[in-house]
Design a protein around this motif. Structure first.
Motif, PDB file in Angstrom:
ATOM      1  N   ALA A 151      39.229  51.872  36.875  1.00 31.43           N
ATOM      2  CA  ALA A 151      40.007  50.808  36.224  1.00 31.43           C
ATOM      3  C   ALA A 151      39.309  49.459  36.338  1.00 31.43           C
ATOM      4  CB  ALA A 151      41.398  50.738  36.844  1.00 31.43           C
ATOM      5  N   HIS A 185      36.190  49.378  34.040  1.00 34.24           N
ATOM      6  CA  HIS A 185      36.619  49.242  32.650  1.00 34.24           C
ATOM      7  C   HIS A 185      37.098  47.818  32.363  1.00 34.24           C
ATOM      8  CE1 HIS A 185      39.595  50.352  29.236  1.00 34.24           C
ATOM      9  NE2 HIS A 185      38.395  50.146  28.737  1.00 34.24           N
ATOM     10  N   SER A 186      37.901  47.276  33.272  1.00 39.19           N
ATOM     11  CA  SER A 186      38.431  45.927  33.102  1.00 39.19           C
ATOM     12  C   SER A 186      37.305  44.898  33.092  1.00 39.19           C
ATOM     13  CB  SER A 186      39.417  45.609  34.226  1.00 39.19           C
ATOM     14  OG  SER A 186      39.904  44.297  34.114  1.00 39.19           O
ATOM     15  N   HIS A 195      46.032  40.407  31.531  1.00 39.27           N
ATOM     16  CA  HIS A 195      45.447  41.699  31.176  1.00 39.27           C
ATOM     17  C   HIS A 195      44.805  42.404  32.375  1.00 39.27           C
ATOM     18  CE1 HIS A 195      46.267  40.633  27.056  1.00 39.27           C
ATOM     19  NE2 HIS A 195      45.546  39.522  27.168  1.00 39.27           N
ATOM     20  N   TRP A 196      45.492  42.399  33.488  1.00 40.05           N
ATOM     21  CA  TRP A 196      44.986  43.117  34.642  1.00 40.05           C
ATOM     22  C   TRP A 196      45.106  44.617  34.411  1.00 40.05           C
ATOM     23  CZ3 TRP A 196      47.519  40.335  39.450  1.00 40.05           C
ATOM     24  CH2 TRP A 196      47.164  38.992  39.439  1.00 40.05           C
ATOM     25  N   PRO A 197      44.150  45.393  34.925  1.00 40.75           N
ATOM     26  CA  PRO A 197      44.280  46.847  34.789  1.00 40.75           C
ATOM     27  C   PRO A 197      45.462  47.353  35.618  1.00 40.75           C
ATOM     28  CG  PRO A 197      42.448  46.291  36.240  1.00 40.75           C
ATOM     29  CD  PRO A 197      42.913  45.003  35.628  1.00 40.75           C
ATOM     30  N   ARG A 229      36.475  42.290  30.131  1.00 40.29           N
ATOM     31  CA  ARG A 229      36.425  40.857  30.414  1.00 40.29           C
ATOM     32  C   ARG A 229      35.082  40.260  29.995  1.00 40.29           C
ATOM     33  NH1 ARG A 229      38.092  41.391  35.043  1.00 40.29           N
ATOM     34  NH2 ARG A 229      36.167  41.347  36.221  1.00 40.29           N
ATOM     35  N   GLU A 259      45.750  51.977  32.709  1.00 38.93           N
ATOM     36  CA  GLU A 259      44.490  52.681  32.937  1.00 38.93           C
ATOM     37  C   GLU A 259      44.711  54.122  33.366  1.00 38.93           C
ATOM     38  OE1 GLU A 259      41.392  51.695  32.516  1.00 38.93           O
ATOM     39  OE2 GLU A 259      41.837  49.642  31.903  1.00 38.93           O
ATOM     40  N   CYS A 279      43.488  44.641  40.374  1.00 36.86           N
ATOM     41  CA  CYS A 279      44.095  45.846  39.820  1.00 36.86           C
ATOM     42  C   CYS A 279      45.522  45.974  40.342  1.00 36.86           C
ATOM     43  CB  CYS A 279      43.267  47.067  40.217  1.00 36.86           C
ATOM     44  SG  CYS A 279      43.880  48.631  39.570  1.00 36.86           S
TER      45      CYS A 279
END
Length: 215
Positions: free
Chosen positions: A119, A122-123, A76-78, A127, A100, A51
């Protein structure tokens, strides 16, 4: 807490980075910190996923600009933005671009930890969905060109005799192709095959619940 996630802090305020690092380490997170967005970009190739805690206003390359660069790199890291100069338009822009959360400094311990955990969860869900989709696409890629044609027609509810007519072959051959399609896609029913087609974008969701069409 999501295991093996690293919290990357990108902020030009050394005292703030130090304080957040201590807080997160005490809370059980692995932490990496960077004094600028440029430093982070130089290190990203070797950085462990996790994150990103990102300051909005930094010299040279700001937080929103770093967010744009990461999108270009398909990273696409949160992202959780933290800023001492919060304003609604900036927050809206960041969230619309995929952030996020958008937190105003100073941020409380509980607020920050809750935002990070939310976050990461959700990530992880995104994924997992992406991995499942890639797996389905990989299975579909094993179909022969003719099996792919049969698959495309069968999931649209075409009967075997209709598929045979369209492809200029026999119903018996179509049945053999359907059998191979089901095996290769690792599905047991017509409904499951339709679900695969929907998930990879071959069909609209309106096809959910339609009955099986074979003969």
């Amino acid at each position: 807490m999501i295991d093996a996630a690293v919290i990357h802090i990108v902020d030009d305020d050394a005292s703030f980075r130090s304080a957040i690092c201590r807080l997160l380490k005490i809370s059980g997170y692995e932490v990496a910190d960077y004094e600028s967005a440029t430093c982070f970009l130089r290190s990203i190739a070797d950085a462990k996923p996790g994150c990103l805690l990102l300051d909005v206003q930094m010299p040279s390359l700001g937080g929103l600009q770093l967010q744009e660069e990461l999108a270009k790199l398909s990273q696409h890291w949160p992202i959780i933005f933290m800023t001492g100069h919060s304003d609604l338009p900036t927050g809206v822009r960041a969230i619309k671009a995929g952030a996020e959360d958008f937190l105003a400094k100073p941020v409380s311990r509980d607020t920050l930890l809750e935002a990070i955990e939310r976050a990461l969860v959700h990530s992880a869900g995104i994924r997992e969905s992406r991995d499942q989709l890639n797996s389905l696409r990989s299975l579909i890629s094993t179909l022969t060109p003719r099996e792919a044609e049969v698959f495309a027609l069968m999931v649209r509810g075409k009967l075997n005799k209709q598929i045979a007519h369209v492809l200029g072959t026999s119903e018996r051959t179509v049945k053999a192709h359907r059998h191979m399609v089901m095996q290769k896609l690792q599905v047991q029913s017509f409904a499951e095959a339709v679900s695969v087609a929907e998930r990879v974008g071959m069909l609209p969701r309106s096809f959910v619940g339609r009955g099986e069409a074979c003969s």
